[in-house]
Enzyme design. Structure first.
Site, PDB file in Angstrom:
ATOM      1  N   ASP A   1       0.841  -1.190   0.000  1.00 55.15           N
ATOM      2  CA  ASP A   1       0.000   0.000   0.000  1.00 55.15           C
ATOM      3  C   ASP A   1       0.880   1.244   0.000  1.00 55.15           C
ATOM      4  O   ASP A   1       1.772   1.382   0.840  1.00 55.15           O
ATOM      5  CB  ASP A   1      -0.918  -0.010   1.228  1.00 55.15           C
TER       6      ASP A   1
ATOM      7  N   TYR B   1       1.069   5.714  -0.523  1.00 57.97           N
ATOM      8  CA  TYR B   1       0.587   6.869   0.253  1.00 57.97           C
ATOM      9  C   TYR B   1       0.647   8.088  -0.662  1.00 57.97           C
ATOM     10  O   TYR B   1       1.105   9.142  -0.262  1.00 57.97           O
ATOM     11  CB  TYR B   1       1.529   7.015   1.456  1.00 57.97           C
TER      12      TYR B   1
ATOM     13  N   HIS C   1      -4.477  13.718   1.331  1.00 59.65           N
ATOM     14  CA  HIS C   1      -4.636  12.828   2.487  1.00 59.65           C
ATOM     15  C   HIS C   1      -3.398  12.914   3.386  1.00 59.65           C
ATOM     16  O   HIS C   1      -3.505  13.090   4.599  1.00 59.65           O
ATOM     17  CB  HIS C   1      -4.853  11.389   2.014  1.00 59.65           C
TER      18      HIS C   1
ATOM     19  N   ARG D   1       1.180  16.981  13.126  1.00 61.09           N
ATOM     20  CA  ARG D   1       2.255  17.981  13.061  1.00 61.09           C
ATOM     21  C   ARG D   1       1.744  19.213  12.323  1.00 61.09           C
ATOM     22  O   ARG D   1       2.024  19.393  11.132  1.00 61.09           O
ATOM     23  CB  ARG D   1       3.465  17.402  12.287  1.00 61.09           C
TER      24      ARG D   1
ATOM     25  N   GLU E   1     -10.601   3.753   3.882  1.00 55.41           N
ATOM     26  CA  GLU E   1      -9.714   4.552   3.038  1.00 55.41           C
ATOM     27  C   GLU E   1     -10.073   4.292   1.581  1.00 55.41           C
ATOM     28  O   GLU E   1     -10.090   3.140   1.134  1.00 55.41           O
ATOM     29  CB  GLU E   1      -8.237   4.213   3.306  1.00 55.41           C
TER      30      GLU E   1
ATOM     31  N   GLU F   1      -9.263   4.110  -2.049  1.00 57.64           N
ATOM     32  CA  GLU F   1      -8.019   3.935  -2.807  1.00 57.64           C
ATOM     33  C   GLU F   1      -8.287   3.270  -4.156  1.00 57.64           C
ATOM     34  O   GLU F   1      -9.277   2.563  -4.319  1.00 57.64           O
ATOM     35  CB  GLU F   1      -7.027   3.049  -2.030  1.00 57.64           C
TER      36      GLU F   1
ATOM     37  N   ASP G   1      -9.143   0.266   2.212  1.00 55.48           N
ATOM     38  CA  ASP G   1      -8.112  -0.150   3.169  1.00 55.48           C
ATOM     39  C   ASP G   1      -8.620   0.214   4.572  1.00 55.48           C
ATOM     40  O   ASP G   1      -8.247   1.242   5.141  1.00 55.48           O
ATOM     41  CB  ASP G   1      -6.806   0.583   2.825  1.00 55.48           C
TER      42      ASP G   1
ATOM     43  N   TYR H   1       1.905   2.562  15.428  1.00 55.24           N
ATOM     44  CA  TYR H   1       2.548   2.812  14.142  1.00 55.24           C
ATOM     45  C   TYR H   1       4.025   3.217  14.193  1.00 55.24           C
ATOM     46  O   TYR H   1       4.731   3.104  13.212  1.00 55.24           O
ATOM     47  CB  TYR H   1       1.738   3.812  13.319  1.00 55.24           C
TER      48      TYR H   1
ATOM     49  N   THR I   1      -4.857   6.512   0.270  1.00 55.60           N
ATOM     50  CA  THR I   1      -6.113   7.242   0.269  1.00 55.60           C
ATOM     51  C   THR I   1      -6.041   8.435  -0.670  1.00 55.60           C
ATOM     52  O   THR I   1      -5.099   9.232  -0.591  1.00 55.60           O
ATOM     53  CB  THR I   1      -6.429   7.749   1.687  1.00 55.60           C
TER      54      THR I   1
HETATM   55 MN    MN Z   1      -4.116   2.890   2.910  1.00 57.86          MN
END
Ligand code: MN
Length: 436
Positions: free
Chosen positions: A135, A137, A142, A151, A207, A209, A241, A252, A368
């Protein structure tokens, strides 16, 4: 160069009832999938209108010959891995013959009609055995929206505009559209607690995708160049997802998502072939002024010219309250594939750039794909700003994250200027309560 031929002509008509004007499966699409009926085994078929064309029956009826016959043979088994392993010439020969069979009124029309089954009487299966699933990004809105929640001053990490970021996902839990997904349990540590507890996710999300089906792929140790990469993409689908945001937030760091994602991923059941989407290739999205140019191994004139895809994406929510009041599914986000910062060819080239081998039936997710505003978000995390701005539905229900019984429905369509659309078919699944 995009290969547009007579099979793409918007004026092409089909004799198959319901095919002309079908929003997803007119004669210009011809996606391939795996279906079964109550009394027959899983096998390859082609969607046309509201019917499925049985490829093994068609082979037995002698409707194919030559190269098209080899391709139909490869697509007639219980998985499409052999079909995905074909070269583009064979895939195009199959498409060309299918277009003839459904398009012209041939002497053998009755033979063709005998191989059609109503789709609503068939069960769809995963189109291929997925060896590996990665997957990415690449949806920059997103990545920015989610980054902002963690952040606010520097939402995108410094590598984002140099590296198509990705992680290795879990192939075993990829499910066909229509199969419900069970709410996962896992370690949860809300910011207010000092230690985690094990329990059902309270922040379950989807998500939106695009899924990419790998075709021939490459040998271990032999990277694919950016100019050859797209040739190794056999087709596309939708991917949900599913993501448990509370499990994800705790687990994570430092290696990325794990149990927050691998409890299930839902895909749409048809492989919309790369050939079908040839007329919908478009220039790769321009990088904003001031962004670095991609490194040379991720850049080429042809990818700049046609590395983008003109595909509209939508995600809907159908809750128990909406269902009970017979209200329509709620459109949560309408997005577009142009919001991909990295192209499909860039993802494939990058994935193989260290020598990693991609194989027929491997599956890639785009990440996403959100648009720039609150009506174009591809996840609830974004639509509800981390759950702080719940959605109010026509039923009066509110949603921050998904509740048991909710169903998520994703759609994708490519449209020509003159109103013809080809679609991916639904990617949908509802949420079952967590195990006791
Ligand atoms: Mn994903």
């Amino acid at each position: 160069m995009a290969r547009v031929d007579q099979t793409h002509s918007p004026s092409l008509k089909s004799w198959v009832p319901g095919a002309d004007g079908h929003q997803d499966f007119p004669i210009q699409n011809l996606p391939i999938g795996i279906f079964s009926t109550q009394d027959s085994a899983a096998r390859g078929g082609v969607a046309i209108g509201d019917e499925i064309f049985d490829l093994s029956a068609a082979l037995k009826a002698g409707l194919f010959s030559g190269v098209a016959s080899e391709a139909a043979e490869a697509a007639s088994g219980a998985t499409l891995n052999d079909y995905l392993a074909l070269d583009g010439r064979r895939r195009r020969a199959l498409r060309g013959r299918l277009s003839e069979l459904f398009g012209a009124v041939l002497a053998n029309k009755n033979k063709v009609a005998a191989c059609l089954l109503p789709a609503d009487g068939c069960l769809m299966h995963l189109p291929a055995h997925v060896g590996d699933y990665t997957d990415f990004y690449v949806g920059i809105h997103h990545a920015t929206n989610v980054g902002k929640q963690f952040r606010p001053d520097s939402p995108l990490l410094p590598n984002y505009k140099y590296v198509p970021i990705g992680y290795h996902g879990r192939a075993s839990s990829i499910c066909p559209s229509g199969i419900p997904v069970r709410r996962p349990k896992g370690q949860l540590k809300p910011p207010t607690e000092t230690t985690p507890a094990y329990g059902p996710s309270k922040r379950l999300d989807y998500e939106l995708e695009i899924g990419i089906w790998v075709g021939q792929g490459n040998k271990l140790g032999s990277p694919l160049s950016i100019d050859n990469a797209y040739e190794h993409v056999a087709g596309f689908c939708l991917l949900n997802d599913w993501s448990a945001r509370d499990i994800q937030a705790w687990e994570y760091q430092p290696l990325g998502p794990f149990l927050s994602k691998n409890f299930g991923s839902t895909i749409s059941n048809w492989i919309v072939t790369a050939e079908a989407l040839e007329p919908f290739r478009m220039p790769r999205s321009e990088r904003p002024d001031g962004d670095p140019a991609p490194l040379p191994y991720l850049d080429s004139a042809s990818d700049r010219k046609e590395g983008g895809l003109n595909i509209e994406l939508e995600v809907y929510l159908l809750t128990p309250g909406l269902r009970e009041k017979k209200l329509q599914p709620h459109l949560v986000g309408a997005s577009h594939a142009r919001h991909m910062y990295w192209s499909v060819a860039q993802m494939v080239a990058h994935h193989t750039s260290n020598g990693c081998n991609l194989q027929p039936g491997d599956f890639l997710g785009s990440g996403t794909i959100s648009g720039p505003d609150s009506t174009s978000c591809g996840s609830l995390l974004e639509s509800t700003v981390g759950g702080t701005a719940p959605l109010t539905l026509e039923s009066g229900e509110k949603r921050s994250f998904l509740e048991d019984g909710d169903e998520v429905i994703m759609r994708a369509r490519a449209r020509t200027a003159d109103g013809l659309s080809i679609g991916f078919g639904d990617c949908r699944a509802s949420i079952l309560p967590a195990n006791p």
